[in-house]
Scaffold this motif. Structure first.
Motif, PDB file in Angstrom:
ATOM      1  N   SER A  41      58.536 107.074  72.668  1.00 43.56           N
ATOM      2  CA  SER A  41      58.359 108.386  72.042  1.00 43.56           C
ATOM      3  C   SER A  41      59.653 109.203  72.086  1.00 43.56           C
ATOM      4  CB  SER A  41      57.223 109.159  72.704  1.00 43.56           C
ATOM      5  OG  SER A  41      57.564 109.562  74.009  1.00 43.56           O
ATOM      6  N   GLN A  42      60.426 109.076  73.153  1.00 50.49           N
ATOM      7  CA  GLN A  42      61.704 109.778  73.221  1.00 50.49           C
ATOM      8  C   GLN A  42      62.683 109.212  72.192  1.00 50.49           C
ATOM      9  OE1 GLN A  42      63.042 109.701  77.262  1.00 50.49           O
ATOM     10  NE2 GLN A  42      61.503 111.186  77.943  1.00 50.49           N
ATOM     11  N   LEU A  78      55.679 103.726  76.797  1.00 45.89           N
ATOM     12  CA  LEU A  78      55.318 104.640  75.709  1.00 45.89           C
ATOM     13  C   LEU A  78      56.165 105.908  75.726  1.00 45.89           C
ATOM     14  CD1 LEU A  78      51.430 104.256  75.780  1.00 45.89           C
ATOM     15  CD2 LEU A  78      53.059 103.212  74.200  1.00 45.89           C
ATOM     16  N   GLU A  79      56.490 106.406  76.926  1.00 43.95           N
ATOM     17  CA  GLU A  79      57.348 107.582  77.021  1.00 43.95           C
ATOM     18  C   GLU A  79      58.743 107.285  76.486  1.00 43.95           C
ATOM     19  OE1 GLU A  79      57.322 109.082  81.036  1.00 43.95           O
ATOM     20  OE2 GLU A  79      55.132 109.138  81.061  1.00 43.95           O
ATOM     21  N   LEU A 119      61.885 107.920  69.396  1.00 45.50           N
ATOM     22  CA  LEU A 119      61.425 108.315  68.064  1.00 45.50           C
ATOM     23  C   LEU A 119      61.340 109.830  67.899  1.00 45.50           C
ATOM     24  CD1 LEU A 119      58.563 105.684  67.640  1.00 45.50           C
ATOM     25  CD2 LEU A 119      60.864 105.626  66.653  1.00 45.50           C
ATOM     26  N   CYS A 120      61.748 110.576  68.927  1.00 49.30           N
ATOM     27  CA  CYS A 120      61.756 112.047  68.912  1.00 49.30           C
ATOM     28  C   CYS A 120      60.363 112.633  68.756  1.00 49.30           C
ATOM     29  CB  CYS A 120      62.687 112.572  67.820  1.00 49.30           C
ATOM     30  SG  CYS A 120      64.383 112.039  68.014  1.00 49.30           S
ATOM     31  N   PHE A 121      59.376 112.040  69.404  1.00 46.53           N
ATOM     32  CA  PHE A 121      58.007 112.554  69.376  1.00 46.53           C
ATOM     33  C   PHE A 121      57.649 113.260  70.676  1.00 46.53           C
ATOM     34  CE2 PHE A 121      56.998 108.922  66.338  1.00 46.53           C
ATOM     35  CZ  PHE A 121      57.089 109.734  65.230  1.00 46.53           C
ATOM     36  N   HIS A 122      58.582 113.869  71.367  1.00 50.61           N
ATOM     37  CA  HIS A 122      58.242 114.476  72.649  1.00 50.61           C
ATOM     38  C   HIS A 122      57.723 115.807  72.405  1.00 50.61           C
ATOM     39  CE1 HIS A 122      62.805 115.124  72.840  1.00 50.61           C
ATOM     40  NE2 HIS A 122      62.637 114.043  72.145  1.00 50.61           N
TER      41      HIS A 122
END
Length: 98
Positions: free
Chosen positions: A92-93, A88-89, A95-98
């Protein structure tokens, strides 16, 4: 049926020219104990028993967590037990959701 399935061409899973197989079930929540993973272990054993003419089957159960006895039972059955956080990390990286 598994959540994720795919043929595998990794040499340890192949049987001569026959490809192996990868299958996984993924759960977003819950801590699994040895009773909760029984169904998956039976399903995994059935897949491995029915795929003897092809390559080896590699199975994985992804969940939020596992008790000690569940980890022991999974290892004894030759199943990969994993936590989704690293995956998941990475997603998210990407998709630029950090």
């Amino acid at each position: 049926m598994f959540d994720l399935t795919a043929p595998s061409y990794l040499s340890p899973l192949m049987n001569g020219k026959n490809n192996g197989f990868f299958a996984a079930d993924v759960f977003a929540e819950g801590i699994f104990d040895e009773h909760a993973i029984r169904y998956f272990l039976r399903k995994s054993a059935l897949l491995k028993a029915t795929s003897q003419k092809s390559g080896q089957a590699l199975t994985m159960l992804v969940a939020e967590g596992f008790t000690g006895p569940a980890l022991t039972a999974g290892r004894a059955a030759g199943v990969i037990l994993a936590h989704p956080a690293p995956f998941l990390e990475a997603v998210s990286q990407l998709l630029c959701f950090h």
